[in-house]
Design a protein around this motif. Sequence first.
Motif, mmCIF file in Angstrom:
data_model
loop_
_atom_site.group_PDB
_atom_site.id
_atom_site.type_symbol
_atom_site.label_atom_id
_atom_site.label_comp_id
_atom_site.label_asym_id
_atom_site.label_seq_id
_atom_site.Cartn_x
_atom_site.Cartn_y
_atom_site.Cartn_z
ATOM 1 N N GLN A 47 0.793 -1.232 0.000
ATOM 2 C CA GLN A 47 0.000 0.000 0.000
ATOM 3 C C GLN A 47 0.826 1.283 0.000
ATOM 4 O O GLN A 47 0.299 2.350 -0.335
ATOM 5 C CB GLN A 47 -0.911 0.011 1.221
ATOM 6 N N ALA A 48 2.079 1.237 0.406
ATOM 7 C CA ALA A 48 2.878 2.449 0.582
ATOM 8 C C ALA A 48 3.940 2.559 -0.516
ATOM 9 O O ALA A 48 4.672 1.618 -0.774
ATOM 10 C CB ALA A 48 3.539 2.440 1.959
ATOM 11 N N HIS A 49 4.005 3.740 -1.135
ATOM 12 C CA HIS A 49 4.861 3.928 -2.307
ATOM 13 C C HIS A 49 5.747 5.157 -2.177
ATOM 14 O O HIS A 49 5.374 6.155 -1.561
ATOM 15 C CB HIS A 49 3.990 4.073 -3.563
ATOM 16 N N GLY A 50 6.915 5.066 -2.799
ATOM 17 C CA GLY A 50 7.826 6.188 -2.889
ATOM 18 C C GLY A 50 8.643 6.404 -1.625
ATOM 19 O O GLY A 50 8.514 5.679 -0.642
ATOM 20 N N MET A 51 9.481 7.421 -1.681
ATOM 21 C CA MET A 51 10.416 7.655 -0.581
ATOM 22 C C MET A 51 9.729 8.055 0.711
ATOM 23 O O MET A 51 10.300 7.909 1.790
ATOM 24 C CB MET A 51 11.499 8.661 -0.979
ATOM 25 N N TYR A 52 8.483 8.545 0.621
ATOM 26 C CA TYR A 52 7.738 8.908 1.829
ATOM 27 C C TYR A 52 6.737 7.829 2.221
ATOM 28 O O TYR A 52 6.003 8.005 3.174
ATOM 29 C CB TYR A 52 7.017 10.243 1.627
ATOM 30 N N GLN A 53 6.709 6.716 1.468
ATOM 31 C CA GLN A 53 5.821 5.577 1.726
ATOM 32 C C GLN A 53 4.366 6.055 1.885
ATOM 33 O O GLN A 53 3.704 5.850 2.894
ATOM 34 C CB GLN A 53 6.300 4.778 2.945
ATOM 35 N N ILE A 54 3.872 6.676 0.827
ATOM 36 C CA ILE A 54 2.544 7.286 0.802
ATOM 37 C C ILE A 54 1.494 6.267 0.371
ATOM 38 O O ILE A 54 1.697 5.520 -0.585
ATOM 39 C CB ILE A 54 2.544 8.499 -0.161
ATOM 40 N N HIS A 55 0.359 6.311 1.048
ATOM 41 C CA HIS A 55 -0.794 5.489 0.691
ATOM 42 C C HIS A 55 -1.700 6.263 -0.282
ATOM 43 O O HIS A 55 -1.627 7.489 -0.374
ATOM 44 C CB HIS A 55 -1.608 5.142 1.942
ATOM 45 N N ARG A 56 -2.561 5.543 -0.965
ATOM 46 C CA ARG A 56 -3.440 6.138 -1.976
ATOM 47 C C ARG A 56 -4.282 7.295 -1.426
ATOM 48 O O ARG A 56 -4.345 8.364 -2.029
ATOM 49 C CB ARG A 56 -4.365 5.082 -2.583
ATOM 50 N N ALA A 57 -4.965 7.121 -0.298
ATOM 51 C CA ALA A 57 -5.839 8.175 0.230
ATOM 52 C C ALA A 57 -5.038 9.437 0.558
ATOM 53 O O ALA A 57 -5.494 10.553 0.284
ATOM 54 C CB ALA A 57 -6.580 7.679 1.464
ATOM 55 N N TYR A 58 -3.870 9.274 1.120
ATOM 56 C CA TYR A 58 -2.976 10.394 1.434
ATOM 57 C C TYR A 58 -2.641 11.126 0.134
ATOM 58 O O TYR A 58 -2.719 12.357 0.050
ATOM 59 C CB TYR A 58 -1.731 9.825 2.111
ATOM 60 N N TRP A 59 -2.238 10.354 -0.884
ATOM 61 C CA TRP A 59 -1.865 10.931 -2.171
ATOM 62 C C TRP A 59 -3.022 11.726 -2.768
ATOM 63 O O TRP A 59 -2.848 12.866 -3.212
ATOM 64 C CB TRP A 59 -1.418 9.837 -3.130
ATOM 65 N N LEU A 60 -4.191 11.120 -2.784
ATOM 66 C CA LEU A 60 -5.352 11.790 -3.373
ATOM 67 C C LEU A 60 -5.709 13.069 -2.618
ATOM 68 O O LEU A 60 -6.039 14.092 -3.234
ATOM 69 C CB LEU A 60 -6.545 10.840 -3.425
ATOM 70 N N ASP A 61 -5.637 13.030 -1.291
ATOM 71 C CA ASP A 61 -5.912 14.229 -0.495
ATOM 72 C C ASP A 61 -4.902 15.336 -0.805
ATOM 73 O O ASP A 61 -5.276 16.495 -0.997
ATOM 74 C CB ASP A 61 -5.872 13.927 1.007
ATOM 75 N N GLY A 62 -3.629 14.984 -0.825
ATOM 76 C CA GLY A 62 -2.597 15.979 -1.112
ATOM 77 C C GLY A 62 -2.745 16.562 -2.510
ATOM 78 O O GLY A 62 -2.606 17.778 -2.711
ATOM 79 N N CYS A 63 -3.048 15.713 -3.484
ATOM 80 C CA CYS A 63 -3.247 16.191 -4.855
ATOM 81 C C CYS A 63 -4.463 17.114 -4.942
ATOM 82 O O CYS A 63 -4.428 18.124 -5.662
ATOM 83 C CB CYS A 63 -3.404 15.018 -5.818
#
Length: 124
Positions: free
Chosen positions: A29-45
Amino acid sequence: MTGLDALIIVIAIVESGANPHPPVGDHGQAHGMYQIHRAYWLDGCKVLGVKWPFPADAYDPAKARRVVVAYLTRYCGPSASLADYARCHNGGLNWIKKPATLVYLDKIKVEWRQHYKLNFGDVP
């Protein structure tokens, strides 16, 4: 460098060794150097007003950093403490109710001292 800038560097070190292309974490579930999850990514975007694809762009350090800053300032406010930002990154929206975020904060503090040779919160 601001305190938040310094913290984001330490978060990357704790999460992935600051590797922009680490293995996928947290059971896929966690991706990239900050180990971001999908919901986090979508909120930030959403805060940024962009539609960057996940998980592909989570591996772009510049985009991922912008998402992290947007997410943290949205949910903690622009003048939150560094400890609150760290715990929010780790625990999401309900971070304050999650004791595990205190363990994460301890990891952040240790890495801060190792990386900056300063007490946590002292900005380099």
